[in-house]
Scaffold this motif. Structure first.
Motif: not given
Length: 271
Positions: A110-111, A114-115, A117-118
């Protein structure tokens, strides 16, 4: 561009086969395309690449005794850097392949988005697609070379979409990526047809020899130069019969792959 044209024209035939054999190496769980003592795996004199019959019967030593070389999954570089969920899905495939392995810590799925895209937002330039120099499209291929690329891709699709491969999930991923490459190749060929460049000059009678000399001057065209190989005291006895005057007998080699620790020891220069 002149150096690219030279490299392309000299290396193309070998590079497209090496690309194909690299895939077949893993899909065949270690299908070997090089002769045992060719430790650079480049097929240069005094060695040659194995033919189709020989490759079918030869497997890399490590894939027999050390590790399963068949791929867990396949990822695409083009998809990996694609925006949105496409790139994230490729990273998830990597994460899942590593998850649960010894001494590997993998973040929760689930993370990952985010990682990912960042990382894209905050990565420092230059990116791979923003290097100095000419755009990637300037480094093109000839029409005949594009035909070879297209034929090679279709050959791979035909091979890995029939028989037992048809229901193999890894082969199915490979086919999906190969078909995307086929579409990209056809798009490029369509563009070349619609936007013909200036006529390509026919190579002169000495062009091939000039390419050989140019590549050798880079230090890449004669990797098994006799003087270099003779300096490898533990290796030379096994290959000396392959060099002129072809009168010195070779010591018998036990047939293991050149990555065998025994063979690595042979590569040490003389004291």
């Amino acid at each position: 561009l002149e150096d690219w044209w030279k490299w392309r024209d000299y290396r193309f035939a070998d590079e497209i086969k090496l690309w194909q054999w690299h895939i077949e190496f893993y899909m065949g769980n270690g299908t070997q395309y090089w002769m045992d003592l060719d430790f650079e795996r480049n097929g240069q004199f005094p060695f040659a690449f194995l033919n189709e019959t020989e490759r079918a019967e030869k497997r890399d030593w490590h894939c027999i005794y050390d590790v399963d070389c068949f791929p867990t999954t396949i990822i695409s570089y083009e998809k990996l850097k694609a925006p949105g969920g496409v790139g994230v899905n490729e990273v998830i495939k990597v994460a899942n392949a590593l998850r649960g392995k010894r001494e590997m810590t993998v973040i929760n799925e689930s993370a990952i988005a985010c990682v990912y895209e960042e990382t894209f937002l905050n990565a420092k330039l230059p990116w791979n697609d923003e290097r100095d120099g000419l755009p990637a499209g300037a480094y093109n291929f000839t029409w005949d070379q594009m035909l070879v690329i297209n034929d090679t891709l279709h050959e791979m699709v035909d091979k890995y979409s029939t028989g037992d491969w048809a229901t193999n999930p890894v082969a199915n991923i490979l086919i999906e990526n190969l078909e995307e490459y086929i579409n990209a190749t056809l798009d490029e060929m369509e563009f070349m047809t619609a936007n013909p460049g200036p006529p390509t000059m026919a190579p002169g009678v000495n062009y091939t020899q000039e390419l050989v000399q140019w590549y050798s001057a880079l230090g890449r065209g004669n990797r098994y130069d006799k003087d270099k190989v003779q300096a490898l005291a533990n290796y030379w006895p096994y290959v000396r019969c392959l060099y002129p005057p072809y009168t010195d007998p070779c010591e018998e080699f036990n047939g293991t792959d050149t990555s065998d620790p025994m063979v690595e020891n042979m590569m040490r220069p003389a004291e």
